[in-house]
Design a protein around this motif. Structure first.
Motif, mmCIF file in Angstrom:
data_model
loop_
_atom_site.group_PDB
_atom_site.id
_atom_site.type_symbol
_atom_site.label_atom_id
_atom_site.label_comp_id
_atom_site.label_asym_id
_atom_site.label_seq_id
_atom_site.Cartn_x
_atom_site.Cartn_y
_atom_site.Cartn_z
ATOM 1 N N GLU A 1 -15.018 -30.897 34.224
ATOM 2 C CA GLU A 1 -14.809 -29.572 34.799
ATOM 3 C C GLU A 1 -13.330 -29.214 34.827
ATOM 4 O O GLU A 1 -12.952 -28.063 34.547
ATOM 5 N N GLN A 2 -12.479 -30.164 35.157
ATOM 6 C CA GLN A 2 -11.044 -29.901 35.166
ATOM 7 C C GLN A 2 -10.516 -29.645 33.754
ATOM 8 O O GLN A 2 -9.688 -28.759 33.532
ATOM 9 N N ALA B 1 -11.410 -26.235 32.712
ATOM 10 C CA ALA B 1 -10.538 -25.250 33.352
ATOM 11 C C ALA B 1 -9.189 -25.185 32.639
ATOM 12 O O ALA B 1 -8.629 -24.093 32.444
ATOM 13 N N GLU C 1 2.006 -32.766 32.585
ATOM 14 C CA GLU C 1 1.550 -33.377 33.831
ATOM 15 C C GLU C 1 2.574 -34.428 34.255
ATOM 16 O O GLU C 1 3.063 -35.201 33.417
ATOM 17 N N ARG D 1 -3.100 -29.550 40.452
ATOM 18 C CA ARG D 1 -3.799 -28.359 40.918
ATOM 19 C C ARG D 1 -3.850 -27.317 39.796
ATOM 20 O O ARG D 1 -2.811 -26.938 39.245
ATOM 21 N N ILE D 2 -5.074 -26.892 39.497
ATOM 22 C CA ILE D 2 -5.279 -25.969 38.381
ATOM 23 C C ILE D 2 -4.511 -24.673 38.577
ATOM 24 O O ILE D 2 -3.933 -24.113 37.630
ATOM 25 N N LEU E 1 -9.078 -36.961 35.187
ATOM 26 C CA LEU E 1 -9.480 -35.556 35.177
ATOM 27 C C LEU E 1 -10.920 -35.459 34.687
ATOM 28 O O LEU E 1 -11.271 -36.011 33.645
ATOM 29 N N SER E 2 -11.759 -34.745 35.427
ATOM 30 C CA SER E 2 -13.171 -34.618 35.087
ATOM 31 C C SER E 2 -13.376 -33.612 33.953
ATOM 32 O O SER E 2 -12.456 -32.869 33.576
ATOM 33 N N GLN F 1 -4.171 -35.956 42.046
ATOM 34 C CA GLN F 1 -4.683 -34.940 41.126
ATOM 35 C C GLN F 1 -3.694 -33.769 41.028
ATOM 36 O O GLN F 1 -3.003 -33.447 41.998
ATOM 37 N N ASN G 1 -4.859 -38.808 30.633
ATOM 38 C CA ASN G 1 -6.178 -38.900 31.254
ATOM 39 C C ASN G 1 -6.911 -40.140 30.752
ATOM 40 O O ASN G 1 -7.397 -40.153 29.642
#
Length: 384
Positions: A185-186, A189, A122, A154-155, A182-183, A152, A173
């Motif tokens: 959910e992220q 993923a 990242e 992008r997945i 990053l949540s 953020q 993070n």
């Protein structure tokens, strides 16, 4: 080994002792030893009892090497910070004490990365996360964050970067310096993408969000090959004891033990005892620091609303942030002038490869923050 200097550390090493007003640091207002111990007073029975209990226990300990990879109490306290995949918890045996998060990251990267490995990082982020793999001979691809998306990543861009040969993904993070998070959910993923190729994910989690906690989790709570690194330096306001840790699977933990024998051996009896004290009373530390974060963030929000040459994406409950500045010169020249003329220290964004801005350590003492922002506004108005 020919490794590049860490730009932000080089800047701070050169200039931080000459500042009279420091808003460059990303720790939440560091505590004195007396303040650290006083936060346990209510549980210990009144003023001074927290310190007395701490020193009574410490006084009986020999100042030898102590517990080489962290005391059992330390390991238990750290393990309790994580839920583990599917809520299975973390085996304290797989918690290893390190020399801050910096030492933790170094140990992981030295252990995992070999010449020719493929690593995705990242970016922009804390420089060692990509510079160490490059120095070790890895092929490093950058997974970019986007200002227009609130800093953020992008997945779908990660999906394109990961290949069957990918060895490791490195994330930060929350992000240093932007303060974005990053949540769960992220992270899930990310885990789904890398699970198919068996890559590890190293997550530097030294900035723990102090709000919206239900939406946040560690990488080791969602991915079997996740590696969490952390320390007491930022969120807990105790950088002086240089205590960090790694949490990972048993196989990698055994490999990390070899690396830390070369670089650390132990963190010391006093430092371990202080770390256990902080973690045992973490609710008091986090409550204190949450108040500082919320109050100071509101101060910067108000300042930003009235400052035409500055903008920011408010950090998500963490102590580091990035301000975009409308400058007529490069940001390093501006920050040097700001320090020389007004005594205010910022880290120029270019030190994170984010030009035209600065890292703002907004979780300083309130009076210092207000004074720094006033001085910064005066310096910006001189550009008009």
């Amino acid at each position: 080994m020919n490794i590049k200097p860490i730009e932000v550390e080089e800047w701070l090493n050169e200039l931080e002792t000459s500042a009279t007003l420091d808003i460059a640091q990303s720790t939440i207002a560091s505590l004195t030893t007396d303040e650290i111990l006083a936060l346990a007073d209510d549980e210990q029975g009144g003023p001074g009892m927290g310190a007395r209990a701490f020193y009574d226990e410490l006084g009986s300990k020999k100042q030898n090497y102590g517990w080489i990879e962290g005391s059992p109490d330390f390991k238990q306290e750290v393990a309790a910070l994580y839920q583990g995949v599917d809520g299975r918890g973390i085996d304290p045996h797989n918690v290893l004490q390190m020399n801050g998060a910096t030492g933790a990251n170094l140990a992981v990267l030295y252990t995992l990365v070999n010449p020719g490995d493929h690593v995705v990082v990242e970016y922009p982020t804390y420089q060692p996360l990509y510079e160490i793999p490059r120095t070790l001979g890895a092929k490093v691809d950058l997974w970019r964050i986007h200002e227009e998306d609130g800093w953020q990543p992008r997945i779908e861009e990660l999906e394109r970067l990961v290949t069957p040969d990918t060895k490791l993904i490195c994330i930060n993070n929350a992000s240093n310096p932007t303060g974005t998070v990053l949540s769960r959910e992220q992270l899930e993923a990310i885990a789904q993408i890398v699970r198919s190729v068996g890559a590890y994910v190293l997550s530097d989690e030294v900035y723990l969000p102090l709000e919206d906690r239900d939406s946040y989790c560690s990488i080791v709570d969602v991915y079997e090959r996740g590696i969490a690194t952390n320390s007491l330096s930022k969120t807990y306001s105790v950088p002086g004891i240089r205590i960090g840790w790694t949490v990972c699977d048993a196989e990698l933990a055994d490999r990390l033990r070899t690396c830390r024998d070369y670089s650390l051996i132990c963190a010391g009896v006093f430092n371990d005892a202080m770390a256990v004290h902080v973690l045992r009373h973490r609710d008091q530390f986090l409550a204190r620091n949450r108040d500082i974060m919320l109050r100071n963030r509101a101060i910067v929000q108000e300042w930003n609303a009235g400052e035409p040459r500055a903008s920011w994406v408010p950090p998500r409950g963490v102590s580091t942030s990035f301000i975009r500045l409308d400058l007529s010169m490069d940001d390093e020249t501006f920050c040097r002038k700001l320090l020389a003329s007004r005594g205010v220290l910022l880290v120029p964004g270019s030190r994170f490869e984010l030009p035209c801005g600065a890292r703002l350590g907004y979780c300083a003492q309130e009076e210092a923050l207000r004074c720094c922002l006033d001085e910064l506004s005066c310096a910006l108005r001189e550009l008009d």
